[in-house]
Design an enzyme around this catalytic site. Structure first.
Site, mmCIF file in Angstrom:
data_model
loop_
_atom_site.group_PDB
_atom_site.id
_atom_site.type_symbol
_atom_site.label_atom_id
_atom_site.label_comp_id
_atom_site.label_asym_id
_atom_site.label_seq_id
_atom_site.Cartn_x
_atom_site.Cartn_y
_atom_site.Cartn_z
ATOM 1 N N ASP A 203 53.814 3.721 8.176
ATOM 2 C CA ASP A 203 53.177 4.956 8.651
ATOM 3 C C ASP A 203 52.230 4.710 9.817
ATOM 4 O OD1 ASP A 203 53.064 7.741 8.399
ATOM 5 O OD2 ASP A 203 51.220 7.669 7.231
ATOM 6 N N SER A 227 51.359 14.186 9.413
ATOM 7 C CA SER A 227 52.716 13.849 8.984
ATOM 8 C C SER A 227 53.248 14.960 8.078
ATOM 9 C CB SER A 227 52.729 12.518 8.228
ATOM 10 O OG SER A 227 52.306 11.466 9.066
ATOM 11 N N GLN A 277 60.452 10.107 10.757
ATOM 12 C CA GLN A 277 59.301 10.944 10.404
ATOM 13 C C GLN A 277 59.262 12.156 11.315
ATOM 14 O OE1 GLN A 277 54.958 10.076 11.467
ATOM 15 N NE2 GLN A 277 54.995 9.460 9.315
#
Length: 287
Positions: A203, A227, A277
């Site tokens: 991440d 996110s 993502q």
């Protein structure tokens, strides 16, 4: 194992609190909310605790609400299916009774099969690059006082960015980023732990790839980022206490969302994992 790495390993070592229920503490990294990678890593650990003799090969997660680093997180695992080769688990993460993340994790028995992969892209060696911590220290005077100490604290995942850019004078860049990363200190031979640590580390940097072409940085007060979802696939075995190259790009941003993807290679050039993502990237105009 260094102290900061042991702290992270302990953070991922969830406490059982009932049948397929686990509780995890949170770590404040100086961000406005709980770091998404922490919730990913803990959710993967919770699911893995309910599966025997199979390792995770993919995780698909949606971030539903921002988490509060001051509160523990409850993880509930639903045993969706155990087949001859694959097992599926659904994980729900909650704080104060509200869902902050939902995830599906798939596990597979070890087996042989056809193999191919992309070649590892060119990148400067990690030994030639500055650490992200060194780069943050140069910006100390520009950091919010309330989070300065946390932002300058050593972290368990050492990151060495390629072409980090100047956050004080952002320029329009290609939608592409690279960095080397590893956990500090030697880790035990536990493939589940290494997967959870990689989910955590995946991440870092991915969201920022989608704002590279727009001449803005996270320090811009007009920028709202978060996110929305995150997926990771584990292709081959690896170790998080060895250097890994994270090669990221962003094919598109539109509708207030940025889409990014990444490939992670070990020093031998083996593709060990891939990520995708989508993130909220809103730029508010000054009134």
């Amino acid at each position: 194992m260094q102290d900061v790495t042991r702290e992270l390993v302990d953070l991922l070592d969830l406490a059982p609190v009932g049948n397929d229920h686990f509780s995890g503490d949170s770590q404040d990294l100086g961000f406005p909310s709980v770091f998404g990678g922490q919730v990913l890593g803990q959710a993967l650990m919770a699911a893995s605790r309910t599966v025997d003799d199979r390792l995770a090969h993919s995780l698909h997660a949606y971030f539903l609400r921002p988490g509060d680093a001051r509160e523990p997180i409850d993880y509930e695992v639903n045993r969706v299916r155990d087949g001859g080769s694959f097992s599926t688990r659904r994980v729900m993460a909650r704080q104060s009774g509200k869902e902050i993340l939902t995830a599906i994790v798939s596990f597979q028995v070890e087996e042989e099969g056809l193999e191919h992969q992309f070649e590892m892209p060119a990148a400067p060696g990690y030994e030639t690059l500055n650490t992200e911590l060194d780069l943050r220290r140069k910006l100390e005077a520009y950091m919010p006082e309330r989070s300065r100490e946390l932002l300058l604290k050593e972290r368990a995942i050492e990151i060495r960015p390629v072409n980090p850019g100047d956050p004080l004078k952002p320029s329009v860049e290609r939608p592409h980023k690279q960095h080397w990363m590893r956990a500090l200190g030697e880790l035990p031979d536990d493939p589940t732990l290494h997967r959870c640590l990689l989910a955590y580390a995946s991440d870092f940097g991915l969201l920022g790839t989608s704002i590279n072409p727009h001449g803005v940085t996270f320090m811009d007060p007009r920028l709202q980022v978060a996110s929305l979802d995150h997926a990771i696939w584990f292709h081959r075995e690896f170790r998080m206490d060895q250097w890994l190259l994270y090669d990221m790009d962003s094919p598109s941003s539109s509708g207030g969302r940025g889409f990014s993807r990444g490939n992670i290679f070990d020093p031998a050039g083996r593709l060990v994992a891939s990520t995708t993502q989508e993130a909220l990237i809103r730029k508010h105009m000054k009134s």
